[in-house]
Motif scaffolding. Sequence first.
Motif, mmCIF file in Angstrom:
data_model
loop_
_atom_site.group_PDB
_atom_site.id
_atom_site.type_symbol
_atom_site.label_atom_id
_atom_site.label_comp_id
_atom_site.label_asym_id
_atom_site.label_seq_id
_atom_site.Cartn_x
_atom_site.Cartn_y
_atom_site.Cartn_z
ATOM 1 N N VAL A 251 39.064 46.205 51.301
ATOM 2 C CA VAL A 251 39.501 44.811 51.178
ATOM 3 C C VAL A 251 40.005 44.568 49.760
ATOM 4 C CG1 VAL A 251 38.759 42.398 51.198
ATOM 5 C CG2 VAL A 251 37.957 43.970 52.976
ATOM 6 N N LEU A 252 41.174 43.913 49.670
ATOM 7 C CA LEU A 252 41.808 43.626 48.393
ATOM 8 C C LEU A 252 42.022 42.125 48.248
ATOM 9 C CD1 LEU A 252 44.853 46.055 48.828
ATOM 10 C CD2 LEU A 252 42.572 46.707 48.108
ATOM 11 N N GLY A 253 42.114 41.691 46.994
ATOM 12 C CA GLY A 253 42.522 40.325 46.693
ATOM 13 C C GLY A 253 43.614 40.351 45.649
ATOM 14 N N VAL A 254 44.669 39.558 45.844
ATOM 15 C CA VAL A 254 45.810 39.529 44.928
ATOM 16 C C VAL A 254 46.176 38.081 44.643
ATOM 17 C CG1 VAL A 254 48.208 40.198 44.558
ATOM 18 C CG2 VAL A 254 46.714 41.696 45.864
ATOM 19 N N ARG A 255 46.424 37.794 43.375
ATOM 20 C CA ARG A 255 46.895 36.467 42.971
ATOM 21 C C ARG A 255 48.233 36.614 42.269
ATOM 22 N NH1 ARG A 255 43.418 32.110 39.347
ATOM 23 N NH2 ARG A 255 44.512 30.224 40.068
ATOM 24 N N ASP A 256 49.168 35.729 42.555
ATOM 25 C CA ASP A 256 50.511 35.906 42.000
ATOM 26 C C ASP A 256 50.487 35.818 40.472
ATOM 27 O OD1 ASP A 256 51.782 33.322 40.864
ATOM 28 O OD2 ASP A 256 50.938 32.585 42.732
ATOM 29 N N ASP B 118 37.117 33.564 38.639
ATOM 30 C CA ASP B 118 38.425 33.482 39.295
ATOM 31 C C ASP B 118 39.126 34.831 39.224
ATOM 32 O OD1 ASP B 118 38.703 30.545 39.865
ATOM 33 O OD2 ASP B 118 38.456 30.440 37.688
ATOM 34 N N VAL B 119 39.906 35.136 40.232
ATOM 35 C CA VAL B 119 40.844 36.239 40.128
ATOM 36 C C VAL B 119 41.934 35.789 39.159
ATOM 37 C CG1 VAL B 119 42.509 37.687 41.351
ATOM 38 C CG2 VAL B 119 40.367 37.031 42.464
ATOM 39 N N GLU B 120 42.248 36.628 38.178
ATOM 40 C CA GLU B 120 43.239 36.252 37.182
ATOM 41 C C GLU B 120 44.649 36.297 37.774
ATOM 42 O OE1 GLU B 120 42.661 35.165 34.135
ATOM 43 O OE2 GLU B 120 40.492 35.344 34.478
ATOM 44 N N PRO B 121 45.562 35.466 37.261
ATOM 45 C CA PRO B 121 46.959 35.580 37.685
ATOM 46 C C PRO B 121 47.473 37.003 37.471
ATOM 47 C CG PRO B 121 46.637 33.570 36.425
ATOM 48 C CD PRO B 121 45.357 34.341 36.320
ATOM 49 N N GLY B 122 48.114 37.561 38.485
ATOM 50 C CA GLY B 122 48.654 38.910 38.387
ATOM 51 C C GLY B 122 47.626 40.012 38.544
ATOM 52 N N TYR C 147 42.445 45.506 38.551
ATOM 53 C CA TYR C 147 43.681 46.059 37.997
ATOM 54 C C TYR C 147 44.567 44.883 37.602
ATOM 55 C CZ TYR C 147 41.975 50.152 40.532
ATOM 56 O OH TYR C 147 41.192 51.174 41.014
ATOM 57 N N GLN C 148 44.790 44.709 36.301
ATOM 58 C CA GLN C 148 45.675 43.645 35.834
ATOM 59 C C GLN C 148 47.104 44.168 35.891
ATOM 60 O OE1 GLN C 148 44.430 40.492 34.995
ATOM 61 N NE2 GLN C 148 46.599 39.957 35.199
ATOM 62 N N LEU C 149 47.809 43.837 36.978
ATOM 63 C CA LEU C 149 49.128 44.414 37.234
ATOM 64 C C LEU C 149 50.248 43.675 36.516
ATOM 65 C CD1 LEU C 149 48.789 45.228 41.045
ATOM 66 C CD2 LEU C 149 48.257 46.673 39.064
ATOM 67 N N PHE C 150 50.057 42.378 36.273
ATOM 68 C CA PHE C 150 51.059 41.574 35.570
ATOM 69 C C PHE C 150 50.351 40.633 34.613
ATOM 70 C CE2 PHE C 150 53.008 42.847 39.527
ATOM 71 C CZ PHE C 150 54.298 43.195 39.162
ATOM 72 N N ASP C 151 51.001 40.313 33.512
ATOM 73 C CA ASP C 151 50.414 39.416 32.517
ATOM 74 C C ASP C 151 51.513 38.526 31.964
ATOM 75 O OD1 ASP C 151 48.702 38.188 30.819
ATOM 76 O OD2 ASP C 151 48.428 39.881 29.455
ATOM 77 N N GLU C 152 51.689 37.349 32.560
ATOM 78 C CA GLU C 152 52.736 36.417 32.160
ATOM 79 C C GLU C 152 52.295 35.597 30.946
ATOM 80 O OE1 GLU C 152 55.769 36.085 33.611
ATOM 81 O OE2 GLU C 152 55.342 37.697 35.032
#
Length: 480
Positions: A173-178, A213-217, A232-237
């Motif tokens: 199970v995964l969780g993703v936040r834009d 909270d799940v962090e953005p990205g 995994y922090q995939l993006f950092d705006e």
Amino acid sequence: MTEKCGVVGVSLEDRDAARPLYYSLYALQHRGQESAGIVTHDGFQQHSHVEMGLVGDAFGEGDVESLNGPVGIGHVRYPTAGSVNSCCAQPFSVSFKSGSLGLSHNGNLVNAEEIRDELAGLGHAFTSDGDTEVIAHDLARNLLEEDLVRAVKRTMERIHGSYSLTIMHDDTVLGVRDPQGNRPLCIGELDDGYILASESAAIDTLDGELVRDVEPGELIVLRSDGTGFDSYQLFDEDNTAHCFFEHVYFARPDSVIDEELVYEVRRELGRELWAESGVESDVVMPVPDSGRSFASGYAEAATDDGSDVEFAEGLMKNRYVGRTFIMPTQDERERAVRLKLNPIKSTVEGKSVTIIDDSIVRGTTSNQLVQLLKDVGAEEVHVRIGAPPIIAPCYMGIDMASRDELIAAGKSTDEIREKINADSLSYLSIDAVASALQSSRSDLCLGCVTGEYPYDIEGEATDREVTRPEISTESTIADD
């Protein structure tokens, strides 16, 4: 306005996930009433049950018991993209060469059609017109070529818009936040596992503890044995685009979103409302239920300033009447207000009254409420709104009225006051909203109140520099 969607994902050590998911969907029912569904995995195969209607109608006892396996995801839906039918109900599940995939989505993509056309040209067959299936197809395709983390990142580079996702790839199970964190998503710890959910109220329902909270990205991967999770922090705006309306209206007051308890934020919004536009009156009352926290903070601030205003419940809600926004015609919406809310005559007769609400959309409800109170003897009716005027539609996952239907689009506050027949009307300023949220305007999505959006939307202005992802069949993920 109608709700957005609610998503949840669970990974447990040694018991079936279906019942905790079922309880979690009840806790998130306010986020969508069109359909409900759960998909689980028992280590060998997926089990799915998705139906139209409320959670209690979509699931019978046998349905829950048939969903085997210690991992799973769930969804409650109010449609903001795609048709209102069973083919768009979620979680969306598919089996392919690299295994099985289930996906629950809260939000809205603004480039879904581009990706759909590109994938259709490659031979992908779509069964719905929703953007969730677009994400599922793109992710499934990437999983044929990449490991799990790289496949998710590759899909995130292609999709553009708002999304919080719970995904199940086989028994993971995964969780993703834009990358801009428009939609909420949080992590909770249970006695025997972990949970991902749109709101912390779902975690509370399972006697769990909110982790964060799940962090953005960020991508969260729940370990399949329920013992932890990997990040995994995939993006950092540079900036976020948190939806301020989660705190104003959509989220449950007992939820914590982006480290803020929604109830306390709404009370602070009420205090700010008094500071900006407080008016002396005999009674302050909320429009139930959404205005209650605002009115409490407003009345408290008024009392602190020496006002002797009374805080009272002057409108009683009939909880057995459906929400007014599901009424298809204007006449039915007007009638529904009178069926839904009944004034307490002794509270308002012969008095000046201030009513507090979270928003005015079409103006129908506000006009009817003002008239109801005047009909039972209110001498004055003042209206205070705990949010700025809504002047533009939402493209990020809220099914909001069009500009033609929004009363504040093209009208001044005084023109709106005349339209709803109030003695005075004031909205909360955008700066006050940012202050109550302890945030800067640049970190909030304010599109519906400014007409400028944090995403690149065709035909609309943007409030920041946005780079749209290229639609390409080539991987753009660096080796690192």
